[in-house]
Enzyme design. Sequence first.
Site, PDB file in Angstrom:
ATOM      1  N   GLY A  11      -0.981   2.568   1.197  1.00  0.00           N
ATOM      2  CA  GLY A  11      -1.938   2.014   2.168  1.00  0.00           C
ATOM      3  C   GLY A  11      -2.227   3.004   3.274  1.00  0.00           C
ATOM      4  O   GLY A  11      -2.351   2.632   4.439  1.00  0.00           O
ATOM      5  N   ARG A  14      -5.960   3.419   6.131  1.00  0.00           N
ATOM      6  CA  ARG A  14      -6.387   2.919   7.448  1.00  0.00           C
ATOM      7  C   ARG A  14      -5.171   2.466   8.270  1.00  0.00           C
ATOM      8  O   ARG A  14      -4.052   2.435   7.758  1.00  0.00           O
ATOM      9  CB  ARG A  14      -7.400   1.775   7.301  1.00  0.00           C
ATOM     10  CG  ARG A  14      -6.767   0.492   6.800  1.00  0.00           C
ATOM     11  CD  ARG A  14      -7.785  -0.637   6.722  1.00  0.00           C
ATOM     12  NE  ARG A  14      -7.130  -1.926   6.857  1.00  0.00           N
ATOM     13  CZ  ARG A  14      -7.718  -3.095   6.667  1.00  0.00           C
ATOM     14  NH1 ARG A  14      -8.974  -3.141   6.313  1.00  0.00           N
ATOM     15  NH2 ARG A  14      -7.045  -4.207   6.838  1.00  0.00           N
ATOM     16  N   VAL A  63       0.074  -1.476  -5.197  1.00  0.00           N
ATOM     17  CA  VAL A  63       1.538  -1.391  -5.250  1.00  0.00           C
ATOM     18  C   VAL A  63       2.202  -2.686  -5.732  1.00  0.00           C
ATOM     19  O   VAL A  63       3.347  -2.671  -6.162  1.00  0.00           O
ATOM     20  CB  VAL A  63       2.151  -0.972  -3.887  1.00  0.00           C
ATOM     21  CG1 VAL A  63       1.700   0.421  -3.490  1.00  0.00           C
ATOM     22  CG2 VAL A  63       1.860  -1.985  -2.796  1.00  0.00           C
ATOM     23  N   SER A 141       8.722  -5.444  10.063  1.00  0.00           N
ATOM     24  CA  SER A 141       8.022  -5.996  11.229  1.00  0.00           C
ATOM     25  C   SER A 141       9.053  -6.734  12.078  1.00  0.00           C
ATOM     26  O   SER A 141      10.034  -7.272  11.536  1.00  0.00           O
ATOM     27  CB  SER A 141       6.960  -6.991  10.772  1.00  0.00           C
ATOM     28  OG  SER A 141       6.513  -7.779  11.873  1.00  0.00           O
ATOM     29  N   TYR A 154       4.973 -14.048   5.478  1.00  0.00           N
ATOM     30  CA  TYR A 154       5.052 -12.667   5.999  1.00  0.00           C
ATOM     31  C   TYR A 154       6.463 -12.359   6.518  1.00  0.00           C
ATOM     32  O   TYR A 154       7.036 -11.306   6.219  1.00  0.00           O
ATOM     33  CB  TYR A 154       4.016 -12.527   7.109  1.00  0.00           C
ATOM     34  CG  TYR A 154       3.870 -11.140   7.688  1.00  0.00           C
ATOM     35  CD1 TYR A 154       3.201 -10.138   6.981  1.00  0.00           C
ATOM     36  CD2 TYR A 154       4.372 -10.830   8.953  1.00  0.00           C
ATOM     37  CE1 TYR A 154       3.045  -8.864   7.523  1.00  0.00           C
ATOM     38  CE2 TYR A 154       4.215  -9.567   9.498  1.00  0.00           C
ATOM     39  CZ  TYR A 154       3.550  -8.588   8.785  1.00  0.00           C
ATOM     40  OH  TYR A 154       3.396  -7.333   9.322  1.00  0.00           O
ATOM     41  N   ALA A 156       9.249 -13.761   5.662  1.00  0.00           N
ATOM     42  CA  ALA A 156      10.175 -13.658   4.521  1.00  0.00           C
ATOM     43  C   ALA A 156      10.041 -12.294   3.858  1.00  0.00           C
ATOM     44  O   ALA A 156      11.042 -11.646   3.518  1.00  0.00           O
ATOM     45  CB  ALA A 156       9.895 -14.771   3.513  1.00  0.00           C
ATOM     46  N   LYS A 158       9.021  -9.488   5.202  1.00  0.00           N
ATOM     47  CA  LYS A 158       9.482  -8.404   6.074  1.00  0.00           C
ATOM     48  C   LYS A 158      11.005  -8.441   6.269  1.00  0.00           C
ATOM     49  O   LYS A 158      11.641  -7.407   6.451  1.00  0.00           O
ATOM     50  CB  LYS A 158       8.747  -8.453   7.412  1.00  0.00           C
ATOM     51  CG  LYS A 158       7.238  -8.171   7.280  1.00  0.00           C
ATOM     52  CD  LYS A 158       6.981  -6.767   6.737  1.00  0.00           C
ATOM     53  CE  LYS A 158       5.518  -6.412   6.692  1.00  0.00           C
ATOM     54  NZ  LYS A 158       5.285  -5.031   6.212  1.00  0.00           N
ATOM     55  N   ILE A 187       0.761  -4.032  16.954  1.00  0.00           N
ATOM     56  CA  ILE A 187       0.094  -2.735  16.958  1.00  0.00           C
ATOM     57  C   ILE A 187      -1.407  -2.984  16.769  1.00  0.00           C
ATOM     58  O   ILE A 187      -1.803  -3.802  15.934  1.00  0.00           O
ATOM     59  CB  ILE A 187       0.629  -1.850  15.792  1.00  0.00           C
ATOM     60  CG1 ILE A 187       2.173  -1.798  15.785  1.00  0.00           C
ATOM     61  CG2 ILE A 187       0.005  -0.465  15.841  1.00  0.00           C
ATOM     62  CD1 ILE A 187       2.825  -1.129  16.966  1.00  0.00           C
TER      63      ILE A 187
HETATM   64  P1  NAI Z   1      -4.019  -2.849   7.808  1.00  0.00           P
HETATM   65  O1  NAI Z   1      -4.472  -4.126   7.245  1.00  0.00           O
HETATM   66  O2  NAI Z   1      -4.928  -2.061   8.689  1.00  0.00           O
HETATM   67  O3  NAI Z   1      -3.516  -1.869   6.665  1.00  0.00           O
HETATM   68  C1  NAI Z   1      -2.818  -2.323   5.553  1.00  0.00           C
HETATM   69  C2  NAI Z   1      -2.925  -1.260   4.482  1.00  0.00           C
HETATM   70  O4  NAI Z   1      -2.272  -1.721   3.304  1.00  0.00           O
HETATM   71  C3  NAI Z   1      -4.374  -0.963   4.115  1.00  0.00           C
HETATM   72  O5  NAI Z   1      -4.526   0.426   4.014  1.00  0.00           O
HETATM   73  C4  NAI Z   1      -4.526  -1.611   2.755  1.00  0.00           C
HETATM   74  O6  NAI Z   1      -5.456  -0.928   1.952  1.00  0.00           O
HETATM   75  C5  NAI Z   1      -3.121  -1.455   2.192  1.00  0.00           C
HETATM   76  N1  NAI Z   1      -2.839  -2.394   1.119  1.00  0.00           N
HETATM   77  C6  NAI Z   1      -2.888  -3.751   1.151  1.00  0.00           C
HETATM   78  N2  NAI Z   1      -2.568  -4.256  -0.053  1.00  0.00           N
HETATM   79  C7  NAI Z   1      -2.284  -3.196  -0.865  1.00  0.00           C
HETATM   80  C8  NAI Z   1      -1.878  -3.060  -2.210  1.00  0.00           C
HETATM   81  N3  NAI Z   1      -1.686  -4.134  -2.982  1.00  0.00           N
HETATM   82  N4  NAI Z   1      -1.674  -1.828  -2.709  1.00  0.00           N
HETATM   83  C9  NAI Z   1      -1.875  -0.719  -1.945  1.00  0.00           C
HETATM   84  N5  NAI Z   1      -2.263  -0.784  -0.658  1.00  0.00           N
HETATM   85  C10 NAI Z   1      -2.463  -2.009  -0.127  1.00  0.00           C
HETATM   86  O7  NAI Z   1      -2.668  -3.187   8.569  1.00  0.00           O
HETATM   87  P2  NAI Z   1      -1.708  -2.320   9.518  1.00  0.00           P
HETATM   88  O8  NAI Z   1      -1.637  -3.038  10.783  1.00  0.00           O
HETATM   89  O9  NAI Z   1      -2.080  -0.889   9.498  1.00  0.00           O
HETATM   90  O10 NAI Z   1      -0.326  -2.544   8.765  1.00  0.00           O
HETATM   91  C11 NAI Z   1       0.391  -1.536   8.075  1.00  0.00           C
HETATM   92  C12 NAI Z   1       1.796  -2.022   7.827  1.00  0.00           C
HETATM   93  O11 NAI Z   1       2.431  -2.269   9.089  1.00  0.00           O
HETATM   94  C13 NAI Z   1       1.871  -3.350   7.061  1.00  0.00           C
HETATM   95  O12 NAI Z   1       2.977  -3.324   6.198  1.00  0.00           O
HETATM   96  C14 NAI Z   1       2.073  -4.358   8.155  1.00  0.00           C
HETATM   97  O13 NAI Z   1       2.691  -5.515   7.688  1.00  0.00           O
HETATM   98  C15 NAI Z   1       2.946  -3.583   9.103  1.00  0.00           C
HETATM   99  N6  NAI Z   1       2.972  -4.101  10.455  1.00  0.00           N
HETATM  100  C16 NAI Z   1       1.830  -4.143  11.225  1.00  0.00           C
HETATM  101  C17 NAI Z   1       1.869  -4.638  12.509  1.00  0.00           C
HETATM  102  C18 NAI Z   1       0.680  -4.697  13.387  1.00  0.00           C
HETATM  103  O14 NAI Z   1       0.800  -5.250  14.484  1.00  0.00           O
HETATM  104  N7  NAI Z   1      -0.464  -4.179  13.018  1.00  0.00           N
HETATM  105  C19 NAI Z   1       3.139  -5.128  13.069  1.00  0.00           C
HETATM  106  C20 NAI Z   1       4.264  -5.041  12.196  1.00  0.00           C
HETATM  107  C21 NAI Z   1       4.170  -4.538  10.937  1.00  0.00           C
END
Ligand code: NAI
Length: 246
Positions: A11, A14, A63, A141, A154, A156, A158, A187
């Site tokens: 991922g 972005r 994934v 998270s 979510y 569960a 994490k 974030i």
């Molecule tokens: P986002 O939604 O901007 O990015 C998520 C990324 O995961 C995207 O690039 C998407 O294409 C990719 N993705 C989703 N399903 C996929 C799959 N099946 N196979 C491959 N790629 C896949 O979200 P963000 O905020 O950048 O989150 C990134 C990570 O950080 C996530 O694991 C999220 O749970 C975690 N996180 C984010 C927080 C926040 O406040 N934004 C807080 C805590 C954890």
Amino acid sequence: MLKDKCALVTGGNRGIGREIALKLGSLGAKVIVNYRKDEEGALEVVDTIVKNGGEALALKGDVSSYEEAEALIKKSKEAFNNIDILVNNAGITKDKLLLRMKEEDFDSVIDVNLKGTFNCIKHITPIMLKQKGGVIVNISSVIGLIGNAGQSNYAASKAGIIGITKSIAKELGGKSIRVNAVAPGFIKTDMTEVLSDEVKDRLKDSIPLKRLGEGKDVAEVVAFLCSEGASYITGQVINVDGGMVM
Ligand code: NAI
């Protein structure tokens, strides 16, 4: 600092994953930017790394699929000959209170966040064992630590990531493979963009550092965990949350 290392960021197209990919690229790692659908985003990340003098490649793959994760890791290895660093960043949310949560809301979040993490670790481990070393960083998270109403799926997933991090760290520590988790707080990304300004203001108030985090805040810590400076750190969960959870 990461010269001659190859890093796979799931991922990476972005949000936080993008910042991690750019940071690792800036430190000299060759970066595989994985994406599921957003090829344009992934190519932009690759271009940025290359323009800054680095090497990178975009590779498609869901994934949550055991087979696609296997193919992703095979292609990554073929591209740069080794994979030293895996960052399991891909994640989704499907927030609903329990009474409204459908079975598929639960399953899909577990499939991407937790099973996706397992799938990538499972397929990369033989490569790292052969290389006699490697680093895995899983993006958990703070919600996995404290729970959140409307996010039982979510939370569960994490919390599960923390369990897998510690177990695999114990299994693979003797083989020079380090496994850690980073637990971000709130974030600013597309994932949290859905929150209203009121909710964001309330959140800011509850955070000791009085601001929401940036993707870069997380990327810095991931980069440290990937570096030699963290060579005696494994099985840990590092919160990057402005002090929200302590
Ligand atoms: P986002 O939604 O901007 O990015 C998520 C990324 O995961 C995207 O690039 C998407 O294409 C990719 N993705 C989703 N399903 C996929 C799959 N099946 N196979 C491959 N790629 C896949 O979200 P963000 O905020 O950048 O989150 C990134 C990570 O950080 C996530 O694991 C999220 O749970 C975690 N996180 C984010 C927080 C926040 O406040 N934004 C807080 C805590 C954890």
